[in-house]
Scaffold this active site. Structure first.
Site, PDB file in Angstrom:
ATOM      1  N   GLU A 189      42.408  -2.218  22.400  1.00  0.00           N
ATOM      2  CA  GLU A 189      42.859  -3.357  21.817  1.00  0.00           C
ATOM      3  C   GLU A 189      42.006  -3.539  20.347  1.00  0.00           C
ATOM      4  OE1 GLU A 189      42.297  -3.417  24.766  1.00  0.00           O
ATOM      5  OE2 GLU A 189      43.261  -4.990  25.991  1.00  0.00           O
ATOM      6  N   CYS A 220      37.212  -1.395  23.579  1.00  0.00           N
ATOM      7  CA  CYS A 220      38.487  -1.551  24.454  1.00  0.00           C
ATOM      8  C   CYS A 220      39.486  -0.967  23.435  1.00  0.00           C
ATOM      9  CB  CYS A 220      38.757  -2.907  24.698  1.00  0.00           C
ATOM     10  SG  CYS A 220      37.629  -3.619  26.038  1.00  0.00           S
TER      11      CYS A 220
HETATM   12  N1  THU Z   1      39.323  -1.910  28.809  1.00  0.00           N
HETATM   13  C1  THU Z   1      40.082  -1.999  27.616  1.00  0.00           C
HETATM   14  O1  THU Z   1      40.254  -0.984  26.702  1.00  0.00           O
HETATM   15  N2  THU Z   1      41.031  -2.973  27.382  1.00  0.00           N
HETATM   16  C2  THU Z   1      41.076  -3.970  28.353  1.00  0.00           C
HETATM   17  O2  THU Z   1      41.778  -4.907  28.025  1.00  0.00           O
HETATM   18  C3  THU Z   1      40.208  -3.993  29.424  1.00  0.00           C
HETATM   19  C4  THU Z   1      39.164  -3.071  29.539  1.00  0.00           C
HETATM   20  C5  THU Z   1      38.503  -0.655  28.833  1.00  0.00           C
HETATM   21  C6  THU Z   1      37.018  -1.044  28.768  1.00  0.00           C
HETATM   22  C7  THU Z   1      36.354   0.100  29.583  1.00  0.00           C
HETATM   23  O3  THU Z   1      36.387   1.255  28.923  1.00  0.00           O
HETATM   24  C8  THU Z   1      37.517   0.281  30.674  1.00  0.00           C
HETATM   25  O4  THU Z   1      38.595  -0.427  30.232  1.00  0.00           O
HETATM   26  C9  THU Z   1      36.913  -0.353  31.952  1.00  0.00           C
HETATM   27  O5  THU Z   1      36.501  -1.858  31.931  1.00  0.00           O
END
Ligand code: THU
Length: 133
Positions: free
Chosen positions: A58, A56
């Site tokens: 973050e 993710c």
């Molecule tokens: N994702 C994030 O980068 N941060 C979040 O807080 C929620 C989900 C990303 C992971 C994945 O690449 C995409 O969003 C779909 O879940």
């Protein structure tokens, strides 16, 4: 400590989102993390053909900072390409819990630049952290 302007940090998160590598979900996320000295670390979600290694936005931002020797953070702004507010997943909340205090601020922005403000304690109450071992 430099004063944090949440709108500025959201703008940085939008810049970070442009670097998202998300060919599988088609969902881009950007994060901008600010440390207590006012330095900003950008993160975007990075996906993988094998799915599980996906990281993710973050966590990318936090790990970039920690790997540069920085562990004192004030706030993070998060934006997602869906247009609605994108809240940090459970794994990212746990990673924040490792390095950030209860009053660490989390700004979520939607496509209209409405901003919701939370503290880590609000988004991750009764959690398990380094001091619990
Ligand atoms: N994702 C994030 O980068 N941060 C979040 O807080 C929620 C989900 C990303 C992971 C994945 O690449 C995409 O969003 C779909 O879940």
């Amino acid at each position: 400590m430099k004063k944090i302007n949440e709108k500025e940090l959201v703008r940085e998160a939008r810049k970070a989102m442009e670097r998202s590598y998300s060919p599988y979900s088609g969902f881009s996320v950007g994060a901008a993390l600010i440390d207590t000295e006012g330095r900003i670390y950008h993160g975007a979600n990075i996906e993988n053909a094998s799915f599980t290694p996906t990281c993710c936005a973050e966590r990318v931002a936090i790990f970039k900072a920690v790997s540069e020797g920085v562990k004192d953070f004030s706030a993070i702004a998060i934006v997602g390409s869906g247009g609605n507010f994108t809240a940090p997943c459970g794994v990212c909340r746990q990673v924040m819990r490792e390095f950030c205090s209860d009053d660490f601020e989390i700004y979520l922005a939607d496509k209209n630049d409405n901003i919701k403000k939370y503290t880590l304690a609000e988004l991750f109450p009764e959690s398990f952290g380094p001091d619990d071992l």
